[in-house]
Design an enzyme around this catalytic site. Sequence first.
Site, short mmCIF file in Angstrom:
data_model
loop_
_atom_site.label_atom_id
_atom_site.label_comp_id
_atom_site.label_asym_id
_atom_site.label_seq_id
_atom_site.Cartn_x
_atom_site.Cartn_y
_atom_site.Cartn_z
N CYS A 71 0.83 -1.20 0.00
CA CYS A 71 0.00 0.00 0.00
C CYS A 71 0.87 1.26 0.00
O CYS A 71 1.52 1.55 -0.99
CB CYS A 71 -0.97 -0.04 1.18
SG CYS A 71 -2.36 1.12 0.99
N GLU A 85 -0.90 -8.88 3.90
CA GLU A 85 -0.91 -9.35 5.29
C GLU A 85 -2.32 -9.51 5.84
O GLU A 85 -2.54 -10.22 6.83
CB GLU A 85 -0.10 -8.39 6.18
CG GLU A 85 -0.80 -7.13 6.62
CD GLU A 85 -0.99 -6.09 5.51
OE1 GLU A 85 -1.75 -5.12 5.73
OE2 GLU A 85 -0.36 -6.23 4.43
N HIS A 144 -3.01 -5.08 0.54
CA HIS A 144 -2.53 -5.52 1.85
C HIS A 144 -2.48 -7.05 1.90
O HIS A 144 -3.42 -7.69 2.36
CB HIS A 144 -3.44 -4.99 2.96
CG HIS A 144 -3.32 -3.52 3.19
ND1 HIS A 144 -2.45 -2.99 4.11
CD2 HIS A 144 -3.95 -2.47 2.60
CE1 HIS A 144 -2.54 -1.67 4.10
NE2 HIS A 144 -3.44 -1.33 3.18
#
Length: 249
Positions: A116, A219, A217
């Site tokens: 990001c 994660e 993202h």
Amino acid sequence: MTVPLIGIVADRKSASYGAWVDIPTDAISHTYTAAIQEAGGAPLLFPSLDVHLDDPERLVDLIDGLFLPGGRDLDAELYGSEAHPSNDPPLRVRDELEIALTLLARERGLPVLGACRGMQLINVALGGTLEQHLGDRVDLTPHRDVYGTHTSHPVTIAQGTLLAEITHEREFDISSHHHQGVDRLGEGLVVAATAPDGVIEAIESVDGAFCLGVQWHPEERLDPEGIALIQAFIAAARTRARAKFAVRS
């Protein structure tokens, strides 16, 4: 198995705990550090402080890879623009420290992965610019609908890229929360993925090094593509760590 050290620069946030309310805190979301650990790396956090900016080489000496996480908008002055009214208040020391570490990592051949804001940081560090508010040009809803909640949309991966080699997919859904994007590409970078509306969703270096940024993202969505991306980054950092150990031996 060598566990590579992964450097991450922390943001400065207000946190409340017990009787203490809105205390300035050097912090990063646990989802980032947990994902790096799950992928086989060891996160090492650096506060956004002038003492580190004065000597970023010491930090690069410690790590085997650099992870650039999401967070607040970059200071628009860094790429020659005036701030859009929708921008977050910048933390200039974080911006400058991450840029310095990115450039040093590139010089030394350390793997770099940005998520990001991290993708945007890579682009600015290498001389590129940002589109400050995508909502002025396209429907922002797929990229950021409700502030503080991730959205989902598909991305198309450019064939022949490192990202395509890692994910083995032509298209997949990602977790998104951003209002800015890459405008002019930085030196030595190419587009590695796009959204259906044409917004750039991933960039990478053309020199064969592991320098990759994604606008999403991974994660937050450790599906096969998300964890594969972080694992590939950790594998590159592990190779770097082993080479460093061999030289010392």
